[in-house]
Every structure is written in structure tokens, then in C-alpha cells.
Design an enzyme around this catalytic site. Structure first.
Site, short mmCIF file in Angstrom:
data_model
loop_
_atom_site.label_atom_id
_atom_site.label_comp_id
_atom_site.label_asym_id
_atom_site.label_seq_id
_atom_site.Cartn_x
_atom_site.Cartn_y
_atom_site.Cartn_z
N ASP A 14 0.83 -1.20 0.00
CA ASP A 14 0.00 0.00 0.00
C ASP A 14 0.87 1.26 0.00
OD1 ASP A 14 -2.33 1.45 -0.03
OD2 ASP A 14 -2.80 1.15 2.10
N ASN A 16 1.33 3.41 -2.95
CA ASN A 16 1.86 3.85 -4.26
C ASN A 16 1.36 5.24 -4.62
OD1 ASN A 16 2.95 1.33 -4.46
ND2 ASN A 16 1.50 0.57 -5.99
N GLY A 17 0.08 5.49 -4.38
CA GLY A 17 -0.52 6.77 -4.75
C GLY A 17 0.12 7.92 -3.98
N ARG A 18 0.29 7.72 -2.66
CA ARG A 18 0.91 8.77 -1.85
C ARG A 18 2.38 8.99 -2.22
NH1 ARG A 18 -1.18 6.07 3.47
NH2 ARG A 18 -1.81 4.53 1.90
N ARG A 27 -0.79 8.98 -10.12
CA ARG A 27 -0.81 7.75 -9.32
C ARG A 27 -0.17 6.57 -10.06
NH1 ARG A 27 -3.96 7.66 -4.92
NH2 ARG A 27 -4.28 5.43 -5.15
N HIS A 31 2.39 3.36 -9.10
CA HIS A 31 2.15 1.93 -9.30
C HIS A 31 3.31 1.29 -10.06
CE1 HIS A 31 -1.72 2.28 -7.53
NE2 HIS A 31 -2.28 2.95 -8.53
N THR A 60 -11.03 -6.76 -4.69
CA THR A 60 -12.39 -6.71 -5.25
C THR A 60 -12.98 -5.31 -5.10
OG1 THR A 60 -13.17 -7.65 -3.15
CG2 THR A 60 -12.99 -9.17 -5.00
N GLU A 61 -12.45 -4.53 -4.17
CA GLU A 61 -12.96 -3.17 -3.96
C GLU A 61 -12.25 -2.14 -4.86
OE1 GLU A 61 -12.11 -5.19 -1.25
OE2 GLU A 61 -14.23 -5.71 -1.07
N LEU A 125 11.30 -19.28 -5.18
CA LEU A 125 10.18 -18.68 -4.46
C LEU A 125 8.85 -18.85 -5.20
CD1 LEU A 125 9.47 -16.35 -2.21
CD2 LEU A 125 9.67 -14.84 -4.15
N ARG A 182 1.93 -4.86 6.18
CA ARG A 182 1.26 -3.80 5.43
C ARG A 182 2.10 -2.53 5.50
NH1 ARG A 182 -5.00 -2.45 4.44
NH2 ARG A 182 -4.68 -0.66 3.05
C1 IPE Z 1 -5.51 -2.67 -0.28
O1 IPE Z 1 -5.15 -1.35 -0.40
C2 IPE Z 1 -5.50 -3.32 -1.62
C3 IPE Z 1 -4.20 -3.48 -2.26
C4 IPE Z 1 -3.04 -3.18 -1.74
C5 IPE Z 1 -4.25 -4.08 -3.57
P1 IPE Z 1 -6.26 -0.20 -0.56
O2 IPE Z 1 -5.49 1.07 -0.64
O3 IPE Z 1 -7.17 -0.51 -1.66
O4 IPE Z 1 -7.06 -0.34 0.81
P2 IPE Z 1 -7.88 0.74 1.66
O5 IPE Z 1 -8.90 1.32 0.73
O6 IPE Z 1 -6.91 1.78 2.13
O7 IPE Z 1 -8.47 -0.03 2.80
C1 IPE Z 2 -1.55 0.28 -3.39
O1 IPE Z 2 -1.34 1.63 -3.47
C2 IPE Z 2 -1.77 -0.34 -4.74
C3 IPE Z 2 -3.16 -0.73 -5.01
C4 IPE Z 2 -4.16 -0.64 -4.18
C5 IPE Z 2 -3.44 -1.24 -6.33
P1 IPE Z 2 -2.54 2.66 -3.43
O2 IPE Z 2 -2.95 2.95 -4.82
O3 IPE Z 2 -3.62 2.19 -2.53
O4 IPE Z 2 -1.83 3.94 -2.82
P2 IPE Z 2 -2.41 4.95 -1.75
O5 IPE Z 2 -2.96 4.16 -0.61
O6 IPE Z 2 -3.48 5.73 -2.45
O7 IPE Z 2 -1.24 5.80 -1.37
MG MG Z 3 -4.07 2.43 -0.59
#
Ligand code: IPE
Ligand code: IPE
Ligand code: MG
Length: 234
Positions: A14, A16-18, A27, A31, A60-61, A125, A182
Site C-alpha cells: 500500500d 503507491n498513490g501517496r 498515481r 504503481h 475486489t474493492e 520462491l 502492510r
Molecule cells: C488494499 O489497499 C488493496 C491493495 C493493496 C491491492 P487499498 O489502498 O485498496 O485499501 P484501503 O482502501 O486503504 O483499505
Molecule cells: C496500493 O497503493 C496499490 C493498489 C491498491 C493497487 P494505493 O494505490 O492504494 O496507494 P495509496 O494508498 O493511495 O497511497
Molecule cells: Mg491504498
């Protein structure tokens, strides 16, 4: 007593976006950096003898994100698979996917199949990639298959136990993760491996996924080794 090296580590990648936002980039840039970081980490994890890594790549979300972001993620996945296939002679890593792949487009589904076939004889692995994976969805799919088998007299209701149920899950051939990591400071499962993680140790770090490297993984493992795992015993 110290725990030994975990056989299976599950990772919620988790942040990548930030990570991209901090660099004033889109974003999708985050990724891409995240995928590179995963590749590097896998090679190192293989070297230190980790047997299984399950990563959460698309939940799935995650379909509820913008169309742009979803398609950037799917394109990245396509590229990732193509690169692996092209370069597979140099890789030791065996790959399969968990999740409901039927919702992915047909071309991507056949790419994933090819990837699984090509890597099936690898000895290093085992990488399990969560794609359109959701723990509740996985359980519902398992229940449906189980019901059908009961209805058709293939199994009897009396024989349903935890072991049998586990064999209906996507993770049927994978041991439960001893350690769930995480990144990015969030402290929740977000629908990742709920059945399998009931006795996992959890490790949370503020590091954003693209910055998570082997040094960070070793830190998590060291902490895991010192955890007192009691499994309900005294
Ligand atoms: C969980 O991260 C899903 C993946 C890393 C693929 P999200 O960023 O989607 O989860 P929430 O929305 O913060 O719970
Ligand atoms: C995790 O990074 C990758 C996926 C959920 C696909 P995010 O895209 O959730 O990054 P943040 O949480 O917005 O920083
Ligand atoms: Mg995220």
C-alpha cells in the site's frame, strides 16, 4: 524461543498513490515504481530462502477507483506478465494468481494462464498474486462449490471441517502466512486473507510500498522471530 524464518509472508503493498503524490506525479507513476520495487524484493527474498510470498495487487474493492486508474493498473499487470515471459529464463520464481480472475478481460486471463504454465517448473520462491482478490468473495465462492458438491453427494456434510474447507479456497496449496506485512501506515486487512491470517503475526510500517526494500523485509522478519506465538496455548 526464537521463531524460525517464516515460510510464507503475505504483503499488502500500500502507498503507491501517496508516493507519487509526494513527487507531484500521477498515481500510475507510483504503481509503476511499486511493481519495480516488488521485482527487486522478490529476487532478494528468494535468496534468503523465503518459500511463499502472497501480494495484494488488486482487491475486489479496487474496481471502485477511477476508470483511468483501473486501466493503468491492468496495463501494468499486462506489461509485468509480458516482461516475465520474455525474461523467464533468468528467473527462479514460480507465479500463480489468487482471486476471481473471471472478472478480468479474456486476453488478460489467458496471459495469466500462460504465465502460470511457463513458471510452473521453477524451483525458487512461489509468488501468489492477489488479482480481483477479496477474502469474503473467496469464502463465498468456496461455499458455493461446497454446496454444489454436497447437493451432488460428492461430499457429506459431516465431513466438512477446517481442513476440507481450506481446500476449497484459492490458497488451497499454500500454507497459512506466518507473517502479514502492510506498508504505508494503514493498519487494517482490507479484505486480504481473512481466513488464512487468523494466527498470523502482523507487521505495520509507515514506509510507502515503492520504498519497501529487502532491508525493510529483514527488519520485519527479525521482529517476527521475537514474537511469542502462543496459538491459544499457555
Ligand atoms: C488494499 O489497499 C488493496 C491493495 C493493496 C491491492 P487499498 O489502498 O485498496 O485499501 P484501503 O482502501 O486503504 O483499505
Ligand atoms: C496500493 O497503493 C496499490 C493498489 C491498491 C493497487 P494505493 O494505490 O492504494 O496507494 P495509496 O494508498 O493511495 O497511497
Ligand atoms: Mg491504498
Amino acid at each position: 524461543m526464537e521463531n524460525s524464518l517464516p515460510e510464507h509472508i503475505a504483503i499488502i503493498m500500500d502507498g503507491n498513490g501517496r508516493w507519487a503524490k509526494k513527487r507531484f506525479m500521477p498515481r500510475s507513476f507510483g504503481h509503476r515504481a511499486g511493481a519495480q520495487s516488488l521485482n527487486k524484493l522478490l529476487k532478494e527474498a528468494d535468496k534468503i530462502g523465503i518459500k511463499h510470498i502472497t501480494v495484494y495487487a488488486f482487491s475486489t474493492e479496487n474496481w471502485s477507483r477511477s476508470e483511468d486508474e483501473v486501466s493503468a493498473l491492468m496495463n501494468l499487470l499486462r506489461e509485468y506478465i509480458d516482461d516475465y515471459i520474455k525474461d523467464n529464463k533468468n528467473s527462479n520464481i514460480k507465479i500463480d494468481a489468487i482471486g476471481d480472475l473471471s472478472r478480468l478481460d479474456k486476453e488478460l486471463q489467458s496471459k495469466i494462464k500462460k504465465l502460470e504454465e511457463i513458471s510452473s517448473h521453477k524451483k525458487g520462491l512461489n509468488l501468489h498474486i492477489g488479482l480481483n482478490y477479496g477474502g469474503r468473495d473467496e469464502i463465498i465462492r468456496a461455499v458455493k462449490k461446497l454446496c454444489l458438491n454436497v447437493k451432488n453427494d460428492i461430499i457429506s456434510e459431516n465431513n466438512i471441517d477446517e481442513k476440507l474447507f481450506s481446500s476449497y479456497l484459492d490458497t488451497k496449496n499454500i500454507p497459512d502466512p506466518e507473517l502479514v506485512i502492510r506498508t504505508s501506515g494503514e493498519q487494517r486487512l482490507s479484505n486480504f486473507l481473512p481466513w488464512q491470517s487468523v494466527y498470523s503475526e502482523f507487521y505495520f510500517t509507515d514506509k510507502l510500498w515503492p520504498d519497501f526494500d529487502i532491508k525493510e523485509l529483514i527488519k520485519a522478519i527479525e521482529q517476527f522471530k521475537n514474537r511469542d506465538r502462543r496459538f491459544g496455548g499457555r
